[in-house]
Scaffold this active site. Structure first.
Site: not given
Length: 258
Positions: A127, A145
């Site tokens: 994460d 992104d």
């Protein structure tokens, strides 16, 4: 997840991300990564797998106008690996780390000819919000992104996350973010970046008015007037410069108008 070409913004409740699995679709000489049939996450030319097929990815490479020889690049979102592959091939001195949360995306890396992990390239399943929270003075460039179904996950566009990005950058490090320009929270996202980076940031919008790429700096590097001259740095191969040059002209024009 990266290389995102956004459709109309949706909310996570419209299409729960958990039910969507990434899939590959070949059309002629192009290979595309999808989460849904409507949204292209990434596009690769089978004839030139390291080329940047999508305009906004070339726009994100605009950081080379300010730092053409980064020692360490951290990327959030693997997708089809367009930006990681391009940087790996053409920025030979850079150590590249890609953080991707979805193991199903990582499992498709060979289909998109993403290099195997080695001494200067690696893909980390994590994460990104947790990963960056523990970093300090870590990278010269950070790419953001990371998209899922419905847009950018909340954890990757919070004011706290952008503060973590600022801390994770080295002095004069550059944060590069891909946004959907028509997202209802777009201006709020910019304000959150500005809370950490102040006025050391600027935005470039692509010709289709779909993607907005924001550059923010931990320092004054973005104020270098030489960047608008668009001269090829010796560290950037001619082949890479030819691919980027049309887009870099747009960035140069934006810099001149600041």
């Amino acid at each position: 997840m990266s290389d995102h070409v956004p459709s109309a913004p949706t909310t996570p409740s419209d299409e729960p991300q958990a039910i969507h699995r990434p899939f590959v679709q070949n059309v002629g000489t192009r290979r595309m990564l999808h989460f849904t049939q409507k949204e292209i996450q990434s596009s690769m030319s089978l004839l030139n797998p390291d080329a940047l097929e999508i305009e906004y990815t070339r726009m994100m490479m605009g950081f080379v106008l300010f730092n053409p020889e980064p020692a360490r690049i951290l990327m959030v979102g693997l997708g089809g690996g367009s930006l990681p592959k391009f940087c790996y091939r053409y920025l030979a001195g850079a150590d590249i780390e890609v953080v991707e949360i979805d193991p199903a995306v990582i499992a498709l890396r060979e289909a998109f000819m993403v290099p195997p992990d080695n001494v200067r390239f690696r893909v980390v399943q994590a994460d990104a919000a947790d990963h960056l929270r523990g970093l300090s003075d870590h990278a010269d460039v950070i790419f953001l992104d990371g998209y899922g179904v419905g847009g950018i996950p909340d954890a990757l566009c919070s004011e706290a996350f952008y503060a973590d990005c600022h801390r994770a950058l080295r002095e004069n490090g550059i944060l590069v973010i891909n946004y959907h320009v028509n997202h209802p929270m777009h201006h709020e996202y910019l304000a959150r970046v500005r809370a950490s980076f102040g006025s050391s940031m600027f935005e470039v919008v692509d010709d289709d008015m779909t993607n907005s790429v924001v550059f923010a700096c931990k320092g004054d590097l973005l104020n270098d007037p030489a960047a608008a001259e668009l001269k090829r740095p010796a560290a950037i191969p001619r082949d890479a410069w030819r691919q980027l040059m049309p887009t870099l002209r747009v960035i140069g024009a934006t810099l001149e108008l600041r």
